[in-house]
Design a protein around this motif. Structure first.
Motif, mmCIF file in Angstrom:
data_model
loop_
_atom_site.group_PDB
_atom_site.id
_atom_site.type_symbol
_atom_site.label_atom_id
_atom_site.label_comp_id
_atom_site.label_asym_id
_atom_site.label_seq_id
_atom_site.Cartn_x
_atom_site.Cartn_y
_atom_site.Cartn_z
ATOM 1 N N GLY A 1 1.975 -3.869 -3.210
ATOM 2 C CA GLY A 1 0.202 -4.131 -2.359
ATOM 3 C C GLY A 1 0.756 -4.729 -0.984
ATOM 4 N N ILE A 2 1.751 -5.435 -1.417
ATOM 5 C CA ILE A 2 1.537 -6.381 -0.290
ATOM 6 C C ILE A 2 2.912 -5.165 1.211
ATOM 7 C CG2 ILE A 2 2.705 -7.967 1.578
ATOM 8 C CD1 ILE A 2 1.477 -9.929 -0.619
ATOM 9 N N SER A 3 3.765 -5.051 0.669
ATOM 10 C CA SER A 3 4.437 -3.742 1.455
ATOM 11 C C SER A 3 3.286 -3.055 1.470
ATOM 12 C CB SER A 3 5.662 -4.104 0.772
ATOM 13 O OG SER A 3 5.289 -3.040 -0.473
ATOM 14 N N VAL A 4 3.347 -2.161 0.780
ATOM 15 C CA VAL A 4 2.217 -0.753 1.026
ATOM 16 C C VAL A 4 0.912 -1.924 2.389
ATOM 17 C CG1 VAL A 4 -0.088 0.489 0.364
ATOM 18 C CG2 VAL A 4 2.552 -0.021 -0.912
ATOM 19 N N SER A 5 0.491 -2.299 2.367
ATOM 20 C CA SER A 5 -0.229 -2.594 2.915
ATOM 21 C C SER A 5 0.283 -2.764 4.464
ATOM 22 C CB SER A 5 -1.475 -4.271 2.783
ATOM 23 O OG SER A 5 -2.052 -4.620 4.012
ATOM 24 N N ALA A 6 1.004 -3.236 5.043
ATOM 25 C CA ALA A 6 2.252 -3.962 5.715
ATOM 26 C C ALA A 6 2.497 -2.920 6.189
ATOM 27 C CB ALA A 6 2.705 -4.215 5.449
ATOM 28 N N VAL B 1 4.900 -8.492 -8.986
ATOM 29 C CA VAL B 1 5.107 -6.939 -8.568
ATOM 30 C C VAL B 1 4.545 -6.612 -8.223
ATOM 31 C CG1 VAL B 1 6.339 -5.110 -9.963
ATOM 32 C CG2 VAL B 1 7.779 -7.041 -11.042
ATOM 33 N N ILE B 2 3.349 -5.669 -8.907
ATOM 34 C CA ILE B 2 1.879 -5.467 -8.397
ATOM 35 C C ILE B 2 1.983 -6.077 -6.639
ATOM 36 C CG2 ILE B 2 -0.315 -4.710 -8.714
ATOM 37 C CD1 ILE B 2 0.316 -4.123 -11.659
ATOM 38 N N ALA B 3 2.022 -7.326 -6.704
ATOM 39 C CA ALA B 3 0.708 -7.649 -5.531
ATOM 40 C C ALA B 3 2.435 -7.683 -4.685
ATOM 41 C CB ALA B 3 0.918 -9.080 -5.825
ATOM 42 N N ALA B 4 3.244 -7.770 -4.538
ATOM 43 C CA ALA B 4 4.503 -7.711 -3.929
ATOM 44 C C ALA B 4 4.362 -5.980 -3.070
ATOM 45 C CB ALA B 4 5.868 -7.857 -4.294
#
Length: 129
Positions: A24-29, A19-22
């Motif tokens: 993080g990826i969406s925020v980074s994008a 969940v934390i990785a998902a």
């Protein structure tokens, strides 16, 4: 007898990490997209300033020479905002002999000297006094 749970299981930790990785990826994008939009907006803004400066120079030149520019197309290179720009200026006659129509298209000059764009297009008129 009931055992007391005092921690997370391995499965719960793995789910939390996914969940934390998902997130993080969406925020980074999203941040990358905002940065790209900001960069594009900066280029279009500077290109518009380049076009406005060019039409102002043409009007000042007209006053100094006391004559309207000749009809035709010319290309000019300028440097502004740490970039090279190429301007395509098309001057055309109007139905009024004392008025010229000026179209300016602004292109960015890339690293290998090719032109990219146009990033701005300005239409203005220059008239005789």
């Amino acid at each position: 007898f009931s055992p007391v749970n005092k921690g997370f299981t391995l499965l719960e930790m793995l789910i939390a990490m996914v969940v934390i990785a998902a997130v993080g990826i969406s925020v980074s994008a999203a941040i990358g997209n905002v940065a790209q939009q900001t960069y594009s907006l900066e280029k279009r803004t500077i290109a518009h300033w380049v076009a406005q400066n060019h039409i102002s120079r043409m009007r000042i030149s007209k006053i100094a020479a006391n004559k309207l520019p000749d009809a035709g197309t010319e290309y000019t290179r300028v440097y502004m905002g740490k970039r090279d720009w190429e301007l395509k200026t098309k001057i055309s006659d109007t139905q009024f002999p004392t008025l010229k129509r000026v179209e300016i298209a602004v292109y960015e000059v890339g690293n290998n000297r090719n032109v990219i764009g146009p990033f701005d297009h300005l239409v203005a008129f220059i008239g005789a006094n």
